[in-house]
Structure formats: C-alpha cells, structure tokens
Write a protein that holds these residues in place. Structure first.
Motif, PDB file in Angstrom:
ATOM      1  N   ASN A 255       0.149  -9.193   4.988  1.00  0.00           N
ATOM      2  CA  ASN A 255      -0.628 -10.632   5.050  1.00  0.00           C
ATOM      3  C   ASN A 255      -0.050 -11.641   5.952  1.00  0.00           C
ATOM      4  O   ASN A 255      -0.780 -12.394   6.654  1.00  0.00           O
ATOM      5  N   ILE A 275      -9.595 -11.426  11.020  1.00  0.00           N
ATOM      6  CA  ILE A 275     -10.536 -11.772   9.734  1.00  0.00           C
ATOM      7  C   ILE A 275     -10.795 -10.114   9.098  1.00  0.00           C
ATOM      8  O   ILE A 275     -10.326 -10.034   7.905  1.00  0.00           O
ATOM      9  N   LEU A 276     -11.037  -9.170   9.877  1.00  0.00           N
ATOM     10  CA  LEU A 276     -11.235  -7.723   9.608  1.00  0.00           C
ATOM     11  C   LEU A 276     -10.092  -7.541   8.895  1.00  0.00           C
ATOM     12  O   LEU A 276      -9.991  -6.354   7.956  1.00  0.00           O
ATOM     13  N   LYS A 278      -7.485  -8.955   7.697  1.00  0.00           N
ATOM     14  CA  LYS A 278      -6.945  -9.481   6.522  1.00  0.00           C
ATOM     15  C   LYS A 278      -8.003  -8.993   5.271  1.00  0.00           C
ATOM     16  O   LYS A 278      -7.290  -8.779   4.199  1.00  0.00           O
ATOM     17  N   THR A 279      -9.129  -8.852   5.434  1.00  0.00           N
ATOM     18  CA  THR A 279     -10.078  -8.284   4.560  1.00  0.00           C
ATOM     19  C   THR A 279      -9.752  -6.782   4.207  1.00  0.00           C
ATOM     20  O   THR A 279      -9.672  -6.617   3.018  1.00  0.00           O
ATOM     21  N   GLU A 280      -9.203  -6.004   5.170  1.00  0.00           N
ATOM     22  CA  GLU A 280      -8.782  -4.777   4.780  1.00  0.00           C
ATOM     23  C   GLU A 280      -7.319  -4.884   4.000  1.00  0.00           C
ATOM     24  O   GLU A 280      -7.259  -4.061   3.035  1.00  0.00           O
ATOM     25  N   GLU A 282      -6.544  -7.243   2.171  1.00  0.00           N
ATOM     26  CA  GLU A 282      -6.918  -7.699   0.708  1.00  0.00           C
ATOM     27  C   GLU A 282      -7.355  -6.435  -0.066  1.00  0.00           C
ATOM     28  O   GLU A 282      -7.143  -6.475  -1.314  1.00  0.00           O
ATOM     29  N   LYS A 283      -8.422  -5.501   0.223  1.00  0.00           N
ATOM     30  CA  LYS A 283      -8.539  -4.527  -0.175  1.00  0.00           C
ATOM     31  C   LYS A 283      -7.386  -3.578  -0.805  1.00  0.00           C
ATOM     32  O   LYS A 283      -7.633  -2.913  -1.857  1.00  0.00           O
TER      33      LYS A 283
END
Length: 292
Positions: A255, A275-276, A278-280, A282-283
């Motif tokens: 992160n 952004i993609l 960071k989203t991944e 977080e998942k």
C-alpha cells in the motif's frame, strides 16, 4: 497449508457409561481467545481443555460447547445437605418472629433452595473421564482445523488471483513510464518552438528539462519493490502455516508503494492504474484478515 480463521468442528467420544460431544466454531480475532461452555462438573478440566485447544489453534475467537450424556441409570445420586437445610429453617423462624408473619415453609419449598439437594456424579474415576474428554476435544479440533484448511485453500486461490492482477498493473505502469517521457519531450519541444518562432532550439536545455521531469515522476523503485512484495506474498502463501500477521505486514508495504506512485503521477492513465492497484491491495488485506 494455510487456514482461515472461520471454521466449525464437531466430535463425539463415548464409553459404556457416557457420551461427550464437543462442538467448536470461530470468527476472526487478532489473538487466540477461547470461550468454553460446559457442565459445571467439568470445570476442573478447563486448563487441560485449553491446553488441547492451543495445540491446534493460534488465532481466532473460538466458542467451544461441551455436553455430557449419561448412558446408565446409576451414574448420579442425590445428596442432602442437612446442615444447610437447618440454617435455612433457623433463618425462616427468625424472619417470622421479627416481622410477625406466618412461617409457611414446606419440605417441597425448602428442597428448592440452592445446595440443599444436589446431584453428584457417582463415578469417581476422574482419569477415565479426562481421557474421554481429551479425546472428544482433540477430535473436534482436528475436524475444526480441517474445515479451516479447506476454507484457507479458497482464500489462497483468491489472494493469488488478486496478486496476479497487481503484477499486471505494475507492468503497465513500467511500460507507460517511457511513453510519458517521450510525450513530455514532444510537447516541450513544440511549445518552445512556438514561443521562439524561427529561433533555434537549445537541445541541451530541452534534455535537461526532460531529465528533471523524468526524475520527478520516476516510480521504477516503487514498482520494483511492489513486485518484490507480490513475490514474497506468493511465496509465503505457498509455504503455509500461520501466515496471517506476516501477510498483513507485506500488504501494508504494498500500500505504501501504491500511495507513492499515485502521489508522483501526472498522467491520467497511471493514476487510473494506481487506483486499481490500491483497490486490489485493499481486497487482499481484507482477505488476509481471515487467515490464521
């Protein structure tokens, strides 16, 4: 193998006199926190039960339910505490005299007071009881761990899929970086020529400006570290064991690299990829919270 922190286990152990059933279920927790619900007569064995649990479980909030079913009619006998009953009678007489009210105590009502009549196990073979209880708890733990491992395999596959997505995002950022530099140089040359009209363009000055820009937006180090973290997480997953805390630390480092990449970005495409990414991440972190 890796294990989920959610699971369920059940086991029954019986001899000619009794049957013990142990059921277990768990939810996520940072540490190992067992809660044991069992008949009062088993309280003596609580430390031993916790010891068996610790041999199999390292993290999670675990609820353990233990029941005992007696298979003979001679397993219990009733005990009458005459001294305690006499004390109750004495207190009732004193209350009657003090307040001038009728003492209407009966045998039936007296027997209902705590500890006047108790039911005790007539079998004093504590070692046999413990061996049966230990067998039941250990069996439930094995069933419980098997369920956790099965769920852990599913989590592992899901996390690895997300790690592969993250690797592809990192490669796209690396591929896009020289394109951004070339586009910047082209725009800078066009702008300078427009401003200077027919005057000659100082190529060295252009090169210097491009170098400064390239250094400012460079995320090579971030992408190298990110790809290293992705590999480390995959290796840890394949090693198995109690990996939850280690993976959580690696995810934090991932992160950090994604945040730095976004802060340096001046390109819409890289920003979208960041952004993609960071989203991944977080998942992945959410799934890691489910691992022991």
């Amino acid at each position: 193998m890796i294990r989920s922190m959610t699971g369920f286990g059940r086991f029954e152990a019986a001899d000619e006199r009794r049957k013990i059933t142990v059921e277990m279920k768990s939810v996520n927790h940072r540490y190992f926190e067992p809660t044991i619900k069992m008949p009062k007569k088993l309280n003596f064995y609580e430390a031993g039960i916790r010891g068996v649990l610790k041999n199999h479980i390292s993290r999670g909030k675990v609820d353990v339910f233990i029941t005992v079913e007696d298979l003979t009619e001679e397993q219990f006998n009733l005990k009458y505490n005459s001294q305690l009953a006499a004390e109750y009678i004495d207190i009732f007489h004193r209350i009657s005299e003090q307040f001038g009210i009728e003492n209407d105590i009966t045998v039936n009502s007296l027997a209902r007071f705590p500890e006047v009549i108790t039911m005790e196990d007539s079998n004093g073979e504590d070692e046999e009881l413990w061996l049966l209880l230990e067998k039941a708890v250990d069996g439930a733990c094995l069933d419980f761990v098997a369920a956790r491992e099965k769920e852990g395999d599913k989590l592992k596959d899901d996390i690895i899929e997300k790690l592969d997505n993250m690797m592809s995002y990192a490669e796209k950022v690396e591929k896009r970086y020289p394109e951004i530099i070339a586009e910047y140089r082209s725009k800078l040359e066009s702008k300078v020529k427009e401003l200077l009209a027919d005057s000659s363009v100082d190529d060295s000055r252009i090169a210097t400006e491009v170098t400064v820009f390239a250094d400012k937006i460079c995320v090579d180090e971030e992408m190298v570290r990110l790809k290293t973290h992705i590999k480390a997480m995959k290796d840890t997953l394949n090693e198995g064991g109690n990996v939850g805390r280690k993976l959580d630390f690696i995810a934090q480092e991932m992160n950090r690299e994604a945040n730095t990449t976004l802060s340096k970005s001046t390109d819409l495409e890289v920003t979208d990829i960041g952004i993609l990414l960071k989203t991944e991440i977080e998942k992945v972190r959410e799934q890691i919270q489910n691992l022991e």
